[in-house]
Design a protein around this motif. Structure first.
Motif, PDB file in Angstrom:
ATOM      1  N   SER A  72      36.467  31.991  30.549  1.00  0.00           N
ATOM      2  CA  SER A  72      37.497  31.180  31.162  1.00  0.00           C
ATOM      3  C   SER A  72      38.714  32.565  31.461  1.00  0.00           C
ATOM      4  CB  SER A  72      38.425  30.465  30.277  1.00  0.00           C
ATOM      5  OG  SER A  72      38.832  30.685  29.097  1.00  0.00           O
ATOM      6  N   PRO A  73      39.556  32.374  32.418  1.00  0.00           N
ATOM      7  CA  PRO A  73      40.469  33.451  32.598  1.00  0.00           C
ATOM      8  C   PRO A  73      41.614  33.411  31.589  1.00  0.00           C
ATOM      9  CG  PRO A  73      40.962  31.782  34.169  1.00  0.00           C
ATOM     10  CD  PRO A  73      39.542  31.462  33.520  1.00  0.00           C
ATOM     11  N   LYS A  74      42.110  34.397  31.184  1.00  0.00           N
ATOM     12  CA  LYS A  74      43.007  34.456  30.164  1.00  0.00           C
ATOM     13  C   LYS A  74      44.562  34.303  30.608  1.00  0.00           C
ATOM     14  CE  LYS A  74      40.397  35.847  27.130  1.00  0.00           C
ATOM     15  NZ  LYS A  74      39.415  35.043  26.237  1.00  0.00           N
ATOM     16  N   GLN A  75      45.191  33.329  29.868  1.00  0.00           N
ATOM     17  CA  GLN A  75      46.392  32.941  30.322  1.00  0.00           C
ATOM     18  C   GLN A  75      47.406  34.169  30.239  1.00  0.00           C
ATOM     19  OE1 GLN A  75      48.049  29.775  28.272  1.00  0.00           O
ATOM     20  NE2 GLN A  75      46.590  28.106  29.325  1.00  0.00           N
ATOM     21  N   ALA A  76      48.238  34.384  31.430  1.00  0.00           N
ATOM     22  CA  ALA A  76      49.143  35.518  31.368  1.00  0.00           C
ATOM     23  C   ALA A  76      50.744  35.014  30.391  1.00  0.00           C
ATOM     24  CB  ALA A  76      49.841  35.693  32.857  1.00  0.00           C
TER      25      ALA A  76
END
Length: 79
Positions: A72-76
């Motif tokens: 999953s894409p990492k949260q900024a």
């Protein structure tokens, strides 16, 4: 009215537990069956390793694999 229901539920639960304990017979566990061939017992270290250390290691391996395989894409970070 609420106390009466709680008392009734407690009596039912304790009565059921008592009957289960009285009806189960541990003496049947001592009777050997035909073909019964028990092996040697486990030592304390073997038992602790099998039932404590092995599950903990298995959990850590699975948790590590889940974290490594996470796509999953990492949260900024907001700041």
């Amino acid at each position: 009215m609420d106390k009466k229901n709680a008392l009734r539920a407690g009596a039912l639960a304790s009565g059921t537990t008592l009957m289960m304990l009285l009806m189960s017979s541990p003496a049947l566990a001592l009777t050997r069956d035909d073909g019964d061939d028990p092996g040697k017992g486990l030592s304390v270290i073997d038992t602790v390793g099998l039932y404590v250390v092995a599950p903990i290691l298995l959990f850590l391996v699975i948790a590590g694999l889940v974290m490594v395989m996470d796509k999953s894409p990492k949260q900024a970070k907001r700041g």
